[in-house]
Design a protein around this motif. Structure first.
Motif, PDB file in Angstrom:
ATOM      1  N   UNK A  81      -6.453 -37.865   1.144  1.00 21.98           N
ATOM      2  CA  UNK A  81      -5.751 -37.536  -0.093  1.00 21.98           C
ATOM      3  C   UNK A  81      -6.095 -36.111  -0.468  1.00 21.98           C
ATOM      4  N   UNK A  82      -5.058 -35.304  -0.675  1.00 19.64           N
ATOM      5  CA  UNK A  82      -5.261 -33.921  -1.098  1.00 19.64           C
ATOM      6  C   UNK A  82      -4.505 -33.733  -2.411  1.00 19.64           C
ATOM      7  N   UNK A  83      -5.257 -33.585  -3.495  1.00 16.17           N
ATOM      8  CA  UNK A  83      -4.660 -33.407  -4.821  1.00 16.17           C
ATOM      9  C   UNK A  83      -4.337 -31.936  -5.040  1.00 16.17           C
ATOM     10  N   UNK A 108      -1.294 -32.405 -10.436  1.00 10.83           N
ATOM     11  CA  UNK A 108       0.157 -32.414 -10.513  1.00 10.83           C
ATOM     12  C   UNK A 108       0.710 -33.472  -9.569  1.00 10.83           C
ATOM     13  N   UNK A 109       0.196 -33.470  -8.340  1.00  6.67           N
ATOM     14  CA  UNK A 109       0.620 -34.432  -7.342  1.00  6.67           C
ATOM     15  C   UNK A 109      -0.466 -34.558  -6.285  1.00  6.67           C
ATOM     16  N   UNK A 110      -0.398 -35.627  -5.532  1.00  3.20           N
ATOM     17  CA  UNK A 110      -1.367 -35.848  -4.468  1.00  3.20           C
ATOM     18  C   UNK A 110      -0.612 -36.146  -3.184  1.00  3.20           C
ATOM     19  N   UNK A 111      -0.964 -35.428  -2.140  1.00  3.39           N
ATOM     20  CA  UNK A 111      -0.439 -35.694  -0.817  1.00  3.39           C
ATOM     21  C   UNK A 111      -1.341 -36.747  -0.187  1.00  3.39           C
ATOM     22  N   UNK A 112      -0.764 -37.873   0.190  1.00  2.00           N
ATOM     23  CA  UNK A 112      -1.525 -38.954   0.809  1.00  2.00           C
ATOM     24  C   UNK A 112      -1.074 -39.060   2.261  1.00  2.00           C
ATOM     25  N   UNK A 113      -2.011 -38.873   3.174  1.00  3.85           N
ATOM     26  CA  UNK A 113      -1.742 -38.977   4.603  1.00  3.85           C
ATOM     27  C   UNK A 113      -2.440 -40.222   5.121  1.00  3.85           C
ATOM     28  N   UNK A 114      -1.690 -41.054   5.815  1.00  3.13           N
ATOM     29  CA  UNK A 114      -2.258 -42.281   6.362  1.00  3.13           C
ATOM     30  C   UNK A 114      -1.905 -42.359   7.839  1.00  3.13           C
TER      31      UNK A 114
END
Length: 129
Positions: A81-83, A108-114
């Motif tokens: 997770x990169x906020x 503002x937003x979070x990039x979630x990589x799975x």
């Protein structure tokens, strides 16, 4: 980290003090100041063999971004997770002698990589303001 002394060591020695904790499975590093290198994700995954989840803030990256590891370089990391944060003016107008305006970082937003056994799934989660 369970004691104040240990947390103080991390603050004094930087994030490299965490690399001795080989059995960490979930690591959250948020609002620590811009000191994390661009390759931090791959590096920490290689140093912590049990790490499965990692959460970071983009504002802590020294170069303004992080490299996303490819499938082979992620080791056992399955969720990243990169906020993304921005500076927001405080709603309360308290007088501050040095700056005049209070600002705080908000997500503002979070990039979630799975990663699963076949694919990388990217999701952007908008945060409440």
């Amino acid at each position: 980290m369970s004691s104040t002394r240990e947390c103080g060591e991390v603050t004094a020695n930087g994030v490299s003090a965490l690399l001795d904790c080989k059995a960490l499975e979930d690591l959250v590093l948020r609002h620590n100041g811009p000191g994390l290198q661009r390759n931090f994700i791959s590096y920490v995954a290689s140093q912590m063999p049990l790490l499965r989840k990692l959460s970071l803030d983009i504002c802590d990256a020294t170069e303004g971004d992080f490299d996303i590891p490819n499938y082979g370089d992620r080791y056992f990391l399955s969720t990243l997770k990169i906020a993304r944060c921005k500076s927001q003016r405080c709603a309360f107008n308290f007088p501050v002698p040095t700056s005049g305006v209070r600002r705080r970082s908000v997500h503002v937003e979070t990039l979630v990589l799975t990663w699963n056994s076949k694919d990388l799934i990217r999701t952007v989660v908008k945060e409440r303001l």
